[in-house]
Design an enzyme around this catalytic site. Sequence first.
Site, PDB file in Angstrom:
ATOM      1  CD  GLU A  39      47.099  30.619  39.577  1.00 39.08           C
ATOM      2  OE1 GLU A  39      47.601  30.549  40.724  1.00 39.08           O
ATOM      3  OE2 GLU A  39      46.421  31.597  39.199  1.00 39.08           O
ATOM      4  CE  LYS A 110      43.115  33.083  40.400  1.00 42.97           C
ATOM      5  NZ  LYS A 110      44.573  33.333  40.481  1.00 42.97           N
ATOM      6  CB  CYS A 143      45.504  30.531  42.963  1.00 39.76           C
ATOM      7  SG  CYS A 143      46.874  30.931  44.083  1.00 39.76           S
TER       8      CYS A 143
END
Length: 262
Positions: A39, A110, A143
Amino acid sequence: MKIGVYQFYPEWGQKEQNLLKIREAIYFHKNVDLWVLPELCTTGYQFTSKAELTALAEEFPDGETAHEIMQMTADLQNALIIGVAEKAGSDVFNSAAVFEKGNFLGTYRKIHLFYKEKNYFTPGEEIPRVFDIMGARVGVMICFDWIFPETARTLALQGAELLAHSANLVLPYCQQAMITRSIENRCFTVTANRIGSEERDGEKLVFTGMSQATDYTGVRLAQLKEDEEKVLIADMDLALANNKNITTMNHLFEDRRINLYK
Ligand code: ACM
Protein backbone atom coordinates in the site's frame (compact mmCIF):
# COMPACT_ATOMS: atom_id res chain seq x y z
CA MET A 1 1.06 -18.67 -12.21
CA LYS A 2 4.03 -17.07 -10.50
CA ILE A 3 3.05 -14.34 -8.05
CA GLY A 4 5.76 -12.02 -6.74
CA VAL A 5 5.71 -9.75 -3.71
CA TYR A 6 8.36 -7.12 -3.11
CA GLN A 7 8.44 -6.34 0.61
CA PHE A 8 10.52 -3.24 1.17
CA TYR A 9 11.03 -0.01 3.10
CA PRO A 10 9.52 2.88 1.11
CA GLU A 11 11.15 6.21 1.93
CA TRP A 12 8.50 8.81 2.75
CA GLY A 13 8.05 11.34 -0.07
CA GLN A 14 10.76 9.82 -2.28
CA LYS A 15 8.68 8.62 -5.20
CA GLU A 16 11.52 8.43 -7.71
CA GLN A 17 13.77 6.51 -5.36
CA ASN A 18 10.98 4.09 -4.41
CA LEU A 19 10.07 3.47 -8.03
CA LEU A 20 13.71 2.83 -8.85
CA LYS A 21 13.86 0.15 -6.14
CA ILE A 22 10.69 -1.44 -7.48
CA ARG A 23 12.11 -1.40 -11.00
CA GLU A 24 15.31 -3.10 -9.86
CA ALA A 25 13.41 -5.83 -8.01
CA ILE A 26 11.05 -6.67 -10.82
CA TYR A 27 13.70 -6.61 -13.57
CA PHE A 28 15.79 -9.00 -11.48
CA HIS A 29 12.95 -11.57 -11.37
CA LYS A 30 11.70 -11.65 -14.94
CA ASN A 31 9.83 -14.95 -14.50
CA VAL A 32 7.10 -13.44 -12.29
CA ASP A 33 3.67 -13.16 -13.96
CA LEU A 34 1.96 -10.90 -11.44
CA TRP A 35 3.54 -8.60 -8.86
CA VAL A 36 1.70 -7.37 -5.78
CA LEU A 37 3.30 -4.41 -4.03
CA PRO A 38 2.54 -2.74 -0.69
CA GLU A 39 0.00 0.00 0.00
CA LEU A 40 1.12 3.61 -0.71
CA CYS A 41 4.57 2.28 -1.53
CA THR A 42 5.68 5.11 -3.80
CA THR A 43 4.71 7.97 -1.46
CA GLY A 44 4.98 6.60 2.08
CA TYR A 45 2.05 6.14 4.44
CA GLN A 46 1.55 8.86 7.03
CA PHE A 47 0.43 12.34 6.08
CA THR A 48 0.03 15.41 8.23
CA SER A 49 -2.16 17.50 5.91
CA LYS A 50 -4.33 17.13 2.84
CA ALA A 51 -2.04 19.56 0.99
CA GLU A 52 0.98 17.36 1.66
CA LEU A 53 -0.88 14.28 0.42
CA THR A 54 -2.25 16.05 -2.64
CA ALA A 55 1.24 17.22 -3.62
CA LEU A 56 2.45 13.59 -3.73
CA ALA A 57 -0.71 12.08 -5.26
CA GLU A 58 -1.07 11.46 -8.99
CA GLU A 59 -3.80 10.80 -11.49
CA PHE A 60 -4.13 7.32 -12.92
CA PRO A 61 -3.33 6.53 -15.68
CA ASP A 62 -2.15 10.07 -16.57
CA GLY A 63 0.66 10.53 -14.02
CA GLU A 64 4.36 9.70 -14.12
CA THR A 65 4.05 6.60 -11.94
CA ALA A 66 1.42 5.04 -14.19
CA HIS A 67 3.49 5.79 -17.29
CA GLU A 68 6.56 4.22 -15.76
CA ILE A 69 4.69 1.06 -14.73
CA MET A 70 3.00 0.76 -18.11
CA GLN A 71 6.43 0.82 -19.69
CA MET A 72 7.83 -1.81 -17.26
CA THR A 73 4.90 -4.22 -17.68
CA ALA A 74 5.00 -3.80 -21.47
CA ASP A 75 8.70 -4.53 -21.48
CA LEU A 76 8.43 -7.58 -19.20
CA GLN A 77 5.00 -8.73 -20.48
CA ASN A 78 3.78 -9.18 -16.91
CA ALA A 79 1.24 -7.60 -14.57
CA LEU A 80 1.57 -5.47 -11.45
CA ILE A 81 -0.69 -4.22 -8.65
CA ILE A 82 0.68 -1.30 -6.66
CA GLY A 83 -0.58 0.80 -3.74
CA VAL A 84 -0.70 4.49 -4.67
CA ALA A 85 -2.17 7.84 -3.69
CA GLU A 86 -4.67 8.52 -6.50
CA LYS A 87 -5.75 12.09 -7.20
CA ALA A 88 -9.18 12.60 -8.79
CA GLY A 89 -10.36 16.22 -8.80
CA SER A 90 -10.07 17.48 -5.23
CA ASP A 91 -10.21 13.95 -3.79
CA VAL A 92 -7.29 11.66 -3.00
CA PHE A 93 -7.96 7.93 -2.74
CA ASN A 94 -5.82 5.25 -1.14
CA SER A 95 -5.81 3.03 -4.21
CA ALA A 96 -4.34 -0.06 -5.76
CA ALA A 97 -3.56 0.50 -9.44
CA VAL A 98 -3.63 -2.52 -11.75
CA PHE A 99 -1.49 -2.90 -14.87
CA GLU A 100 -1.05 -5.72 -17.35
CA LYS A 101 1.40 -5.85 -20.27
CA GLY A 102 1.57 -2.10 -20.78
CA ASN A 103 -2.13 -1.49 -20.18
CA PHE A 104 -3.80 0.23 -17.25
CA LEU A 105 -6.73 -1.93 -16.10
CA GLY A 106 -8.07 0.39 -13.39
CA THR A 107 -7.83 1.18 -9.70
CA TYR A 108 -9.50 -0.17 -6.60
CA ARG A 109 -10.12 2.67 -4.13
CA LYS A 110 -9.86 1.49 -0.52
CA ILE A 111 -13.30 1.44 1.10
CA HIS A 112 -12.28 0.90 4.76
CA LEU A 113 -9.96 3.70 5.81
CA PHE A 114 -7.74 3.05 8.84
CA TYR A 115 -7.17 5.54 11.67
CA LYS A 116 -5.79 8.91 10.44
CA GLU A 117 -6.23 7.97 6.78
CA LYS A 118 -9.76 9.22 7.50
CA ASN A 119 -8.41 12.76 7.92
CA TYR A 120 -7.00 13.07 4.41
CA PHE A 121 -8.22 10.32 2.07
CA THR A 122 -11.67 10.00 0.53
CA PRO A 123 -13.12 6.50 1.00
CA GLY A 124 -13.85 4.53 -2.16
CA GLU A 125 -17.54 4.21 -3.00
CA GLU A 126 -17.34 1.39 -5.51
CA ILE A 127 -17.88 -2.32 -4.85
CA PRO A 128 -14.50 -4.09 -4.57
CA ARG A 129 -13.91 -5.74 -7.91
CA VAL A 130 -12.22 -8.63 -9.59
CA PHE A 131 -9.82 -7.98 -12.46
CA ASP A 132 -8.97 -10.42 -15.26
CA ILE A 133 -5.19 -10.50 -15.05
CA MET A 134 -2.88 -12.81 -17.00
CA GLY A 135 -5.77 -15.26 -17.45
CA ALA A 136 -6.69 -15.31 -13.74
CA ARG A 137 -9.52 -13.76 -11.70
CA VAL A 138 -7.86 -11.48 -9.16
CA GLY A 139 -9.76 -9.67 -6.41
CA VAL A 140 -8.00 -6.55 -5.14
CA MET A 141 -8.15 -5.34 -1.54
CA ILE A 142 -6.08 -2.95 0.57
CA CYS A 143 -4.78 -3.40 4.09
CA PHE A 144 -7.52 -2.72 6.69
CA ASP A 145 -10.09 -4.28 4.32
CA TRP A 146 -8.92 -7.57 5.85
CA ILE A 147 -10.82 -6.97 9.11
CA PHE A 148 -14.14 -6.75 7.26
CA PRO A 149 -14.68 -10.31 5.98
CA GLU A 150 -17.35 -8.92 3.67
CA THR A 151 -14.58 -7.54 1.45
CA ALA A 152 -13.00 -10.91 0.72
CA ARG A 153 -16.42 -12.57 0.42
CA THR A 154 -17.61 -9.92 -2.05
CA LEU A 155 -14.57 -10.67 -4.19
CA ALA A 156 -14.91 -14.45 -3.86
CA LEU A 157 -18.57 -14.27 -4.93
CA GLN A 158 -17.40 -12.50 -8.10
CA GLY A 159 -15.18 -15.49 -8.85
CA ALA A 160 -11.85 -14.31 -7.44
CA GLU A 161 -9.29 -17.11 -7.51
CA LEU A 162 -6.64 -14.95 -5.86
CA LEU A 163 -7.07 -12.16 -3.30
CA ALA A 164 -4.29 -9.63 -3.95
CA HIS A 165 -3.86 -7.69 -0.71
CA SER A 166 -1.68 -4.60 -0.75
CA ALA A 167 -0.83 -3.52 2.80
CA ASN A 168 0.94 -1.27 5.31
CA LEU A 169 0.00 -3.32 8.36
CA VAL A 170 0.45 -2.03 11.89
CA LEU A 171 -1.87 -4.30 13.89
CA PRO A 172 -0.46 -7.75 14.63
CA TYR A 173 -3.41 -9.94 13.60
CA CYS A 174 -3.73 -9.66 9.86
CA GLN A 175 -1.37 -12.36 8.61
CA GLN A 176 -3.26 -14.92 10.72
CA ALA A 177 -6.61 -13.52 9.65
CA MET A 178 -5.75 -13.81 5.96
CA ILE A 179 -5.36 -17.56 6.46
CA THR A 180 -8.98 -17.55 7.60
CA ARG A 181 -10.05 -15.32 4.68
CA SER A 182 -8.43 -17.94 2.46
CA ILE A 183 -10.16 -20.92 4.12
CA GLU A 184 -13.60 -19.33 4.35
CA ASN A 185 -13.54 -18.28 0.68
CA ARG A 186 -11.41 -21.10 -0.77
CA CYS A 187 -9.23 -18.48 -2.49
CA PHE A 188 -5.46 -18.16 -2.78
CA THR A 189 -4.23 -14.99 -1.07
CA VAL A 190 -1.14 -12.85 -1.22
CA THR A 191 -0.44 -10.06 1.27
CA ALA A 192 2.25 -7.58 0.23
CA ASN A 193 3.26 -5.63 3.31
CA ARG A 194 5.99 -3.04 3.94
CA ILE A 195 8.65 -2.98 6.63
CA GLY A 196 10.22 -0.27 8.78
CA SER A 197 8.65 2.64 10.57
CA GLU A 198 7.51 6.19 9.94
CA GLU A 199 7.49 8.98 12.50
CA ARG A 200 5.52 12.05 11.46
CA ASP A 201 4.08 14.79 13.65
CA GLY A 202 5.27 12.97 16.78
CA GLU A 203 3.49 9.70 15.91
CA LYS A 204 5.50 6.62 15.11
CA LEU A 205 3.98 3.70 13.24
CA VAL A 206 5.85 0.42 12.93
CA PHE A 207 4.94 -1.83 10.00
CA THR A 208 4.88 -5.56 10.49
CA GLY A 209 6.36 -7.06 7.28
CA MET A 210 5.75 -10.82 7.22
CA SER A 211 4.28 -10.69 3.73
CA GLN A 212 2.83 -14.05 2.84
CA ALA A 213 1.10 -16.24 0.29
CA THR A 214 -1.54 -18.88 1.10
CA ASP A 215 -3.17 -21.55 -0.99
CA TYR A 216 -6.95 -21.94 -1.31
CA THR A 217 -7.13 -24.12 1.81
CA GLY A 218 -5.28 -21.67 4.03
CA VAL A 219 -1.89 -23.37 3.89
CA ARG A 220 0.91 -20.80 4.02
CA LEU A 221 3.05 -21.28 0.90
CA ALA A 222 5.70 -18.75 1.91
CA GLN A 223 6.27 -15.92 4.36
CA LEU A 224 8.93 -13.25 4.73
CA LYS A 225 10.37 -12.02 8.03
CA GLU A 226 9.17 -8.86 9.76
CA ASP A 227 12.21 -6.78 8.87
CA GLU A 228 13.61 -8.13 5.61
CA GLU A 229 13.62 -6.29 2.31
CA LYS A 230 13.07 -9.17 -0.05
CA VAL A 231 11.11 -10.71 -2.90
CA LEU A 232 8.73 -13.61 -2.24
CA ILE A 233 7.67 -15.72 -5.21
CA ALA A 234 4.85 -18.27 -4.97
CA ASP A 235 3.77 -20.63 -7.72
CA MET A 236 -0.02 -21.02 -7.64
CA ASP A 237 -2.39 -23.25 -9.59
CA LEU A 238 -5.19 -20.71 -9.27
CA ALA A 239 -7.85 -22.82 -11.03
CA LEU A 240 -8.01 -24.97 -7.87
CA ALA A 241 -9.81 -22.08 -6.18
CA ASN A 242 -12.84 -22.69 -8.40
CA ASN A 243 -13.62 -25.87 -6.46
CA LYS A 244 -15.94 -24.61 -3.74
CA ASN A 245 -16.88 -28.08 -2.47
CA ILE A 246 -15.86 -28.39 1.17
CA THR A 247 -17.16 -31.98 1.34
CA THR A 248 -19.17 -33.93 -1.23
CA MET A 249 -22.27 -32.55 0.52
CA ASN A 250 -21.17 -28.99 1.30
CA HIS A 251 -20.73 -26.18 -1.19
CA LEU A 252 -19.24 -22.99 0.17
CA PHE A 253 -21.63 -20.65 -1.60
CA GLU A 254 -24.71 -22.80 -2.12
CA ASP A 255 -24.90 -23.79 1.56
CA ARG A 256 -25.06 -20.20 2.74
CA ARG A 257 -28.33 -19.34 4.50
CA ILE A 258 -28.55 -15.78 3.36
CA ASN A 259 -32.18 -15.45 4.43
CA LEU A 260 -31.03 -16.12 8.03
CA TYR A 261 -28.14 -13.64 8.07
CA LYS A 262 -28.68 -10.10 9.27
C1 ACM B 1 -3.89 0.04 7.13
O1 ACM B 1 -5.02 -0.09 6.65
N1 ACM B 1 -2.90 0.59 6.46
C2 ACM B 1 -3.58 -0.45 8.49
